[in-house]
Write a protein that holds these residues in place. Structure first.
Motif, PDB file in Angstrom:
ATOM      1  N   ILE A 104      69.314   1.636  41.293  1.00 50.44           N
ATOM      2  CA  ILE A 104      69.686   3.011  41.548  1.00 50.44           C
ATOM      3  C   ILE A 104      68.864   3.834  40.679  1.00 50.44           C
ATOM      4  O   ILE A 104      68.785   3.550  39.430  1.00 50.44           O
ATOM      5  N   MET A 105      68.573   5.079  41.293  1.00 49.23           N
ATOM      6  CA  MET A 105      67.871   6.166  40.480  1.00 49.23           C
ATOM      7  C   MET A 105      68.640   6.399  39.354  1.00 49.23           C
ATOM      8  O   MET A 105      69.762   6.715  39.475  1.00 49.23           O
ATOM      9  N   PRO A 106      68.222   7.078  38.047  1.00 45.10           N
ATOM     10  CA  PRO A 106      69.209   7.281  36.842  1.00 45.10           C
ATOM     11  C   PRO A 106      69.490   8.717  37.259  1.00 45.10           C
ATOM     12  O   PRO A 106      68.851   9.579  38.336  1.00 45.10           O
ATOM     13  N   ASN A 107      70.491   9.261  36.527  1.00 43.12           N
ATOM     14  CA  ASN A 107      70.985  10.481  36.518  1.00 43.12           C
ATOM     15  C   ASN A 107      70.006  11.333  35.876  1.00 43.12           C
ATOM     16  O   ASN A 107      69.361  11.032  35.107  1.00 43.12           O
ATOM     17  N   ASN A 108      70.033  12.731  36.493  1.00 45.02           N
ATOM     18  CA  ASN A 108      69.133  13.542  35.722  1.00 45.02           C
ATOM     19  C   ASN A 108      69.579  14.986  36.051  1.00 45.02           C
ATOM     20  O   ASN A 108      70.449  15.370  36.550  1.00 45.02           O
ATOM     21  N   ILE A 109      68.814  15.753  34.886  1.00 48.71           N
ATOM     22  CA  ILE A 109      69.391  17.142  34.710  1.00 48.71           C
ATOM     23  C   ILE A 109      68.061  17.957  34.875  1.00 48.71           C
ATOM     24  O   ILE A 109      66.969  17.486  34.342  1.00 48.71           O
TER      25      ILE A 109
END
Length: 113
Positions: A3-8
């Motif tokens: 899964i792609m990591p969470n990002n801001i």
């Protein structure tokens, strides 16, 4: 593939010396780690609000962010919005949360002379 990591992400629109729109975007790709990402997002949103408006974030805005609840208000001649987009066709059950501060009138945000 994982899964792609969470990002801001942070976006600014406007002129060289004045912003017309400030947008902070949280993408939750990994819901198992959503709370950590949301906490960091709220921390950054508080800082952005303070720097842009020289005020502490209001309780209703902070609560809406924490609850991932949509909101649209006018505060000190700025339109502050929180938008949530659920990724309905995604296996990850992820979502995007957007925190935006923009002009409600002709003035710029944090104009520097």
């Amino acid at each position: 593939k994982g899964i792609m990591p969470n990002n801001i992400a942070y976006y600014v629109e406007g002129e060289e010396k004045s912003a017309k729109l400030l947008k902070l975007v949280l993408n939750i790709n990994d819901t198992d780690h959503a709370n950590d990402a949301l906490s960091r997002f709220i921390e950054i949103a508080r800082t952005l609000f303070r720097k842009a408006l020289n005020q502490e974030i209001t309780a209703d805005i902070a609560n809406s962010l924490a609850l991932r609840k949509e909101l649209s208000i006018e505060y000190i001649n700025k339109c502050v919005t929180i938008e949530k987009e659920e990724w309905l066709n995604s296996r990850s059950k992820g979502y995007t949360l957007k925190f935006t501060i923009k002009n409600c009138d002709a003035h710029s945000i944090g104009t520097s002379a």
